[in-house]
Scaffold this active site. Sequence first.
Site, mmCIF file in Angstrom:
data_model
loop_
_atom_site.group_PDB
_atom_site.id
_atom_site.type_symbol
_atom_site.label_atom_id
_atom_site.label_comp_id
_atom_site.label_asym_id
_atom_site.label_seq_id
_atom_site.Cartn_x
_atom_site.Cartn_y
_atom_site.Cartn_z
ATOM 1 N N ASP A 331 0.887 -1.048 0.059
ATOM 2 C CA ASP A 331 -0.020 -0.108 -0.041
ATOM 3 C C ASP A 331 0.664 1.344 0.033
ATOM 4 O O ASP A 331 2.243 0.973 0.337
ATOM 5 C CB ASP A 331 -0.855 -0.039 1.284
ATOM 6 C CG ASP A 331 -1.897 1.247 1.176
ATOM 7 O OD1 ASP A 331 -2.226 1.690 0.337
ATOM 8 O OD2 ASP A 331 -2.781 1.243 2.300
ATOM 9 N N ASP A 592 -0.705 -4.398 6.576
ATOM 10 C CA ASP A 592 -0.847 -4.172 8.263
ATOM 11 C C ASP A 592 -2.293 -4.038 8.292
ATOM 12 O O ASP A 592 -2.677 -3.790 9.671
ATOM 13 C CB ASP A 592 -0.188 -2.840 8.523
ATOM 14 C CG ASP A 592 -0.661 -1.575 7.555
ATOM 15 O OD1 ASP A 592 -1.550 -1.884 7.035
ATOM 16 O OD2 ASP A 592 -0.212 -0.445 8.205
ATOM 17 N N ASP A 596 -5.385 -8.100 5.257
ATOM 18 C CA ASP A 596 -4.316 -8.619 4.620
ATOM 19 C C ASP A 596 -3.598 -9.913 4.822
ATOM 20 O O ASP A 596 -2.574 -10.358 3.994
ATOM 21 C CB ASP A 596 -3.080 -7.384 4.824
ATOM 22 C CG ASP A 596 -3.287 -6.182 4.359
ATOM 23 O OD1 ASP A 596 -4.164 -6.222 3.362
ATOM 24 O OD2 ASP A 596 -2.864 -5.102 4.698
ATOM 25 N N ASN A 660 39.335 -33.350 -2.051
ATOM 26 C CA ASN A 660 40.123 -33.923 -0.991
ATOM 27 C C ASN A 660 39.728 -35.624 -0.851
ATOM 28 O O ASN A 660 40.751 -36.626 -0.841
ATOM 29 C CB ASN A 660 40.452 -33.364 0.357
ATOM 30 C CG ASN A 660 41.336 -32.297 0.306
ATOM 31 O OD1 ASN A 660 42.026 -31.933 -0.539
ATOM 32 N ND2 ASN A 660 41.084 -31.654 1.467
ATOM 33 N N ASN A 685 38.583 -32.999 8.374
ATOM 34 C CA ASN A 685 37.288 -32.531 8.399
ATOM 35 C C ASN A 685 36.851 -31.283 9.527
ATOM 36 O O ASN A 685 36.578 -30.062 9.217
ATOM 37 C CB ASN A 685 36.207 -33.652 8.478
ATOM 38 C CG ASN A 685 34.881 -33.078 7.952
ATOM 39 O OD1 ASN A 685 34.830 -32.410 7.193
ATOM 40 N ND2 ASN A 685 33.808 -33.276 8.847
ATOM 41 N N ASP A 689 36.641 -27.255 8.836
ATOM 42 C CA ASP A 689 35.103 -26.485 9.055
ATOM 43 C C ASP A 689 35.447 -25.341 10.000
ATOM 44 O O ASP A 689 34.476 -24.407 9.969
ATOM 45 C CB ASP A 689 34.258 -27.745 9.714
ATOM 46 C CG ASP A 689 33.498 -28.226 8.575
ATOM 47 O OD1 ASP A 689 33.489 -27.934 7.332
ATOM 48 O OD2 ASP A 689 32.923 -29.302 8.873
#
Length: 847
Positions: A331, A592, A596, A660, A685, A689
């Site tokens: 709106d 709002d 709606d 890998n 690993n 990470d």
Amino acid sequence: METESDPYKSFWHLSKEEALAKLSCSQNGLDDKEAAKRLKQYGPNVIQDSSKSSAILLFLSQFKSPVTIMLIVAALLSAGLGDVADTVIILIIVLISSFLGFWQEKGAADAVRELLKMVQVHCDVLRNGKIKATVIEAVVPGDIVVLSAGDIIPGDSLILESQELFIDEAAFTGETYPVEKTPGVLPVDTPLAKRSNTLFMGAHVTSGKAKVLVIKTGKNTEFGQISEGLQSKAPETDFEKGIRKFGYMLMEITLLLVIIIFAINVLLHKPVLDSFLFSLALAVGLTPQLLPAIISVNLATGARRMATQQVIVKRLSSIENFGSMNILCSDKTGTITEGKVNLKDTLSIDGKHSDKVLEYAWVNASMQQGFHNPIDEAICSGYKGPTKTFTVQSEIPYDFIRKRLTVVVKNETGKLAITKGALTAILSVCSKVENADGKITGIEKSKTAIMKQYEEFSEAGFRTLGVACKSVNASSSFTKDDEKDMVFLGFITLFDPLKANVAETIGQLNDLGVKLKFITGDNALVAKSLALQIGIKDPQIITGADMQKMSNAALMHKAPITDIFAEVEPNQKERIILMLKKAGNVVGFMGDGINDAPALHTADVGISVDTAVDVAKQAADIVLLSKGLDVLANGIIEGRKTFTNTMKYIFMATSANFGNMFSMAGASLFLPFLPLLPKQILLTNLLTDFPEMAIATDRVDEINIKSPQHWDLRFIRRFMITFGLLSSVFDYLTFGVLLFILHANEKVFQTGWFIESVISATLIVLVVRTRMPFFKSLPGKYLSIATVFILLLVLVLPLTPMAVWFGFTRLPISYYGWMLLIIACYIISAELAKRWFYRKMIKATRK
């Protein structure tokens, strides 16, 4: 369903007095002490109770991967055969990795919980005899709640008083239109859809007002029982769907690799248990174990950043849709205008100022008790005359079908009904008109002049309402059916000034690839005037009436090229959103209002504001603490940053990790020993990470913010193959150096390749994290610190006493020179491959 032991079974059969007595409360509501006691007794008024045990479940969920479970079982089996030390190391690494995931996810969940407290839904509850705004979670049986238009029903309730009360309870009855509710006593066997004296939790008020007694809360409500039975989940976003498909793709690759590697190692007469552990460790290495945690942390960090921009995210997964949104429907009020309605003038039918129209408009606006709105506030602030001329007798609240509001008032001359609303809605109930000289005549001759005035006001950009009145018999009541044969008094003209720099903000949205479309109830003339003011030179406008005549196929074609949808009925908003989505757009809707909610649910991203009615705020994915396009634009940028940082982890996991593990699988076929021990693979690993946990705070390039971002599994698959194979090429070069130049034994080979593998995987992140040359886009502070820490740790680890635990040994100095050369060539090659890859993908996209 209810049981025989339920003390409030069939409460719709109770009178007001009986219900109050059963719940030990009065018409003045509970006091704070009793409410606190009942909150302990009945628990919070929520459907899903997030108890403290959820932390334990979250930790246990870190081990839900079948591969992780199999690895733990195999490690324990290895311990049973005497290899206790390796088993302990493997279990410690798995535990650390799982704890990191848990710690990150829990932190993210706690952060989001705190943010959601900022946009909690409240209701008006009688406590200690006074109306008090209370969060819905704290409502208890015995509370008396005061409801008005837009309010959500906080619990299954019995109506004590009501006035023109209409409720939307489609979720329970399937009834499309709001149903009228009134106090009363109904038979015990009255079906749910016919319980006209009962309100259900989760429904909402569309018009009118009421005072109700809450009987049941939380899981004991009808809504709670339906939710428990269905366990309904919100529909998956494109991002969630993409992550799921990505997981399946990795699982297929992992499963294939595990079976092949295990089978070949057994055929080569290598120890079965070692081969099995190696295959499982390989699978863990290929699986981005921290992906759920990284996603949660990225999204939660994004949500926290968005909160600093006054954007509160209710559903984390909607951040990706927010970033990929290319159409925003809204709106105009409060987005491109100030949202502060001002009274321009009150005029008689000849277009001149009228004090009588102003006074009657003020009486209507100030004495209505329903939904408070900016128009009534503007009229009240514009009136400076006497304020004690009338007393209110009754009211017919505003609704979206009649589009008008009537109050019946009384003064010394008698009773009078005063109605104001949309001009056409007012004219439809008028048979007479009051002329400038005070004479009352039939309206037919004046209608053309009235409509001409209306068009002139609209073209000037003013919102125009009508005011009418009618004498009422002192002894009779006034209903909707009596809104007829009224006298038209004149016009109310209102304006909402444009926000400063609104054209620049719309330009910023266009630069971000987001097209703004306005959906408004205002007439086409007002909408066109506004469009011209904000720089839309030739606005394309469709009216609600035009849409009614259009097929879905026609609207789907027309909607994307339309700037403004004017004179739109509330139920047409959902259709507009659907057609824009079907045309292939990611659509955001900002609303709002009471009506709606359906459009907010339908949109890819439902956006509301903290001052919205409860039903809109609850339906939204994202809530703005300040209504404005500038706030929204900042939120979109943060959404895109979050999505980009999540994708960085996926690119890293699918390039270095895949490369890998592929190299390791190949090496295991020609080496007489395992290229890395299972515990070394898991350590690789974990270490690769670790820096990725800082990815949420990483810098994001401008190119990733400029346009909507989308999940593309095909792109990820190609990226994985390209950079995974490139990684493998340099892994095999490392093997060559270790085997043919250094003539490495088992421990030297494993140590050498472990160091090269971790360092190359850590450094390649700096290349794949950006489309630009890596030296032109530097990483964020925390990612840089984490990267340096891992590099130093890996270089030092073989020199420490811990080396023995992991089966490492010291390496000859010459190896470090060879490794430096290989890694430098790898980084340069990856940079060149990246340029070629993105150039090729851009060309493919253009085709």
